[in-house]
Design a protein around this motif. Structure first.
Motif, PDB file in Angstrom:
ATOM      1  N   LEU A 138       0.834  -1.212   0.000  1.00  0.00           N
ATOM      2  CA  LEU A 138       0.000   0.000   0.000  1.00  0.00           C
ATOM      3  C   LEU A 138       0.866   1.258   0.000  1.00  0.00           C
ATOM      4  N   PHE A 139       1.944   1.251   0.750  1.00  0.00           N
ATOM      5  CA  PHE A 139       2.809   2.430   0.803  1.00  0.00           C
ATOM      6  C   PHE A 139       3.559   2.631  -0.512  1.00  0.00           C
ATOM      7  N   GLU A 140       3.900   1.553  -1.192  1.00  0.00           N
ATOM      8  CA  GLU A 140       4.501   1.686  -2.521  1.00  0.00           C
ATOM      9  C   GLU A 140       3.490   2.298  -3.488  1.00  0.00           C
ATOM     10  N   MET A 141       2.252   1.872  -3.393  1.00  0.00           N
ATOM     11  CA  MET A 141       1.201   2.446  -4.239  1.00  0.00           C
ATOM     12  C   MET A 141       1.030   3.928  -3.949  1.00  0.00           C
ATOM     13  N   ALA A 142       1.036   4.296  -2.670  1.00  0.00           N
ATOM     14  CA  ALA A 142       0.870   5.701  -2.295  1.00  0.00           C
ATOM     15  C   ALA A 142       1.996   6.552  -2.866  1.00  0.00           C
ATOM     16  N   ALA A 143       3.218   6.027  -2.800  1.00  0.00           N
ATOM     17  CA  ALA A 143       4.352   6.770  -3.359  1.00  0.00           C
ATOM     18  C   ALA A 143       4.191   6.978  -4.855  1.00  0.00           C
ATOM     19  N   GLU A 144       3.700   5.941  -5.540  1.00  0.00           N
ATOM     20  CA  GLU A 144       3.494   6.045  -6.986  1.00  0.00           C
ATOM     21  C   GLU A 144       2.366   7.024  -7.310  1.00  0.00           C
ATOM     22  N   VAL A 145       1.322   7.008  -6.514  1.00  0.00           N
ATOM     23  CA  VAL A 145       0.211   7.951  -6.721  1.00  0.00           C
ATOM     24  C   VAL A 145       0.692   9.383  -6.526  1.00  0.00           C
ATOM     25  N   ASN A 146       1.475   9.609  -5.487  1.00  0.00           N
ATOM     26  CA  ASN A 146       1.983  10.968  -5.237  1.00  0.00           C
ATOM     27  C   ASN A 146       2.898  11.437  -6.364  1.00  0.00           C
ATOM     28  N   ARG A 147       3.588  10.489  -6.990  1.00  0.00           N
ATOM     29  CA  ARG A 147       4.499  10.853  -8.087  1.00  0.00           C
ATOM     30  C   ARG A 147       3.742  11.123  -9.380  1.00  0.00           C
ATOM     31  N   THR A 148       2.682  10.358  -9.621  1.00  0.00           N
ATOM     32  CA  THR A 148       2.004  10.409 -10.925  1.00  0.00           C
ATOM     33  C   THR A 148       0.625  11.053 -10.885  1.00  0.00           C
TER      34      THR A 148
END
Length: 459
Positions: free
Chosen positions: A363-373
């Motif tokens: 979930l935290f990896e997904m959050a990082a990707e969402v914040n980036r993209t």
């Protein structure tokens, strides 16, 4: 395939239900004479998570969590309060339900109370007596003859001689062996009327262990898939359940035993006897209920969970990171796309003995990707996967701006300060704008300037 660590074998085993597509699970619930503490919260949240994952995996789950509403502590507390046993237990059952609901714990399918199943307990005790596994002790209690059940000790991993070591014989209790345990307690002269039931062995009340054997078999059958509870119940309670149920029914009682780890404070188990426990209600006065749920699920269910304000503060910060990513999510939550890379890794973690720690890392990896993209669909998938664990069920705004007034600042006051800051910036009074930001930050309000305007959240 789902793998479950079976306390009986002490190994991870592939999960194969007795009936294809269906799971029958029993979890030992609360003894209701006081408010629930964080140790109870962990049991409720952990097995709520297990139930949610089994259902997300397309199993038809029947979940039973019992209520112990008769025992020595209950009788003593009711007497001290000058109230009936039922009045006491009803009050704390209601409080337990309130606490569970705040923590996002879904109600079990069945929530049997011990006092409603006394007839079934008497029937099982009678079967054990007929089979030579139960006897009437010198003090008129009915006891289980442990040494007559050869497999006793499998769950604890100890032999009878190891279990016997250190025991002292209490001559007054009338047992034939110190390892024997009570199935039926003969009523004493001073026992209250509402703590007595008629039986073939005289008036009395059931012992603690027999209630779960009777309720489990009544609601789930003589053999069922999963039995859960706290690690402290592994011995003697669950060991005794096996002896009772298999002794009475002559078949395997449970296929998979699951035990969650202790909640610890300063490296000691949290318990009322040690006086180092915190009730759920006390903790929820200081922390958002979802933060507490997140704190519990962030650790693997079998590992110790160390309680401290610092750990809960860290959980709040971490959960805020996930909700911050949800600012990009559309209002409508998508269903989980189980073919996606993140979802596949999430599933692999959960299928590995319900490894919520690894699942949350996804979930935290997904959050990082969402914040980036700023990918709205990925943000929605993040929320959908969080929902599988009973998390991220609010809007980002609701969580980030919730939590009560900070230093007396309600939402209107915060918005007014932001408007004043915007006006100061337009007037190129940057010193005033910086002062307002600093004052809000001191009051626990964090500002974020975006192309759409200034957003805020509580720290």
């Amino acid at each position: 395939m789902l793998m479950i660590h079976n306390s009986l074998s002490r190994e991870k085993e592939p999960f194969r239900p007795i009936e294809a597509g269906k799971v029958r699970m029993y979890v030992c619930g609360m003894t209701v004479y006081d408010y629930c503490h964080l140790g109870h919260a962990r049991v409720m949240v952990v097995f709520d998570m297990v139930t949610r994952w089994l259902r997300a995996s397309d199993y038809d789950v029947t979940y039973v969590r019992n209520i112990t509403d008769i025992d020595d502590k209950i009788i003593r507390r009711a007497g001290e309060n000058g109230e009936s046993i039922r009045a006491l237990t009803d009050r704390f059952v209601a409080a337990m339900h309130e606490d569970a609901a705040k923590l996002g714990v879904l109600p079990p399918d069945h929530e049997p109370r011990a006092t409603e199943y006394v007839e079934g307990m008497l029937g099982m005790i009678g079967q054990l007596e007929t089979r030579g596994l139960a006897y009437v002790a010198d003090n008129a209690d009915v006891c289980y003859a442990v040494r007559k059940f050869a497999p006793y000790g499998r769950l604890s991993g100890k032999t009878l001689d190891e279990l016997r070591a250190g025991e002292r014989v209490d001559v007054a209790d009338g047992k034939r062996d110190p390892l024997d345990f009570v199935l039926w307690k003969r009523a004493k002269e001073d026992d209250p009327r509402d703590a007595r039931w008629a039986s073939p062995w005289g008036e009395g009340r059931p012992g603690w262990h027999i209630e779960c054997s009777a309720m489990g078999s009544a609601l789930l059958g003589k053999q069922f898939d999963i039995h859960g509870g706290g690690q402290d119940l592994q011995f003697p309670h669950h060991e005794n359940e096996i002896a009772q149920s298999e002794g009475a029914h002559d078949c395997q009682y449970v296929n998979y035993w699951m035990h969650n780890g202790f909640v610890r404070v300063d490296n000691e188990k949290m318990s009322k006897s040690l006086g180092n426990f915190f009730t759920i209600r006390e903790v929820l006065k200081q922390y958002d209920a979802e933060v507490v749920r997140f704190f519990i699920l962030r650790a693997h269910y079998r590992s110790p969970l160390n309680y401290s304000d610092a750990h809960l503060d860290d959980a709040r910060t971490a959960l805020t990171r996930l909700y911050t990513a949800l600012k990009h999510a559309p209002e409508a939550i998508e269903v989980v796309d189980w073919t996606g890379e993140f979802a596949l890794r999430f599933r692999a973690a959960m299928d590995d003995d319900f490894n919520t720690a690894e699942a949350m890392a996804v979930l935290f990896e997904m959050a990082a990707e969402v914040n980036r993209t700023a990918n709205a669909s990925l943000a929605s998938q993040l929320q959908a996967l969080g929902n599988v664990l009973g998390l991220l069920e609010r809007s980002a705004t609701s969580f980030l701006q919730g939590g009560g007034d900070a230093d007396g600042l309600d939402e209107a006051a915060i918005e007014a300060a932001i408007a004043e800051r915007v006006a100061a910036k337009r007037a190129k009074d940057y010193a005033a704008a910086d002062r307002i930001r600093a004052e809000l930050q001191t009051a626990g309000i964090v500002l974020e300037d975006t192309a759409e305007g200034t957003l805020w959240r509580r720290a």
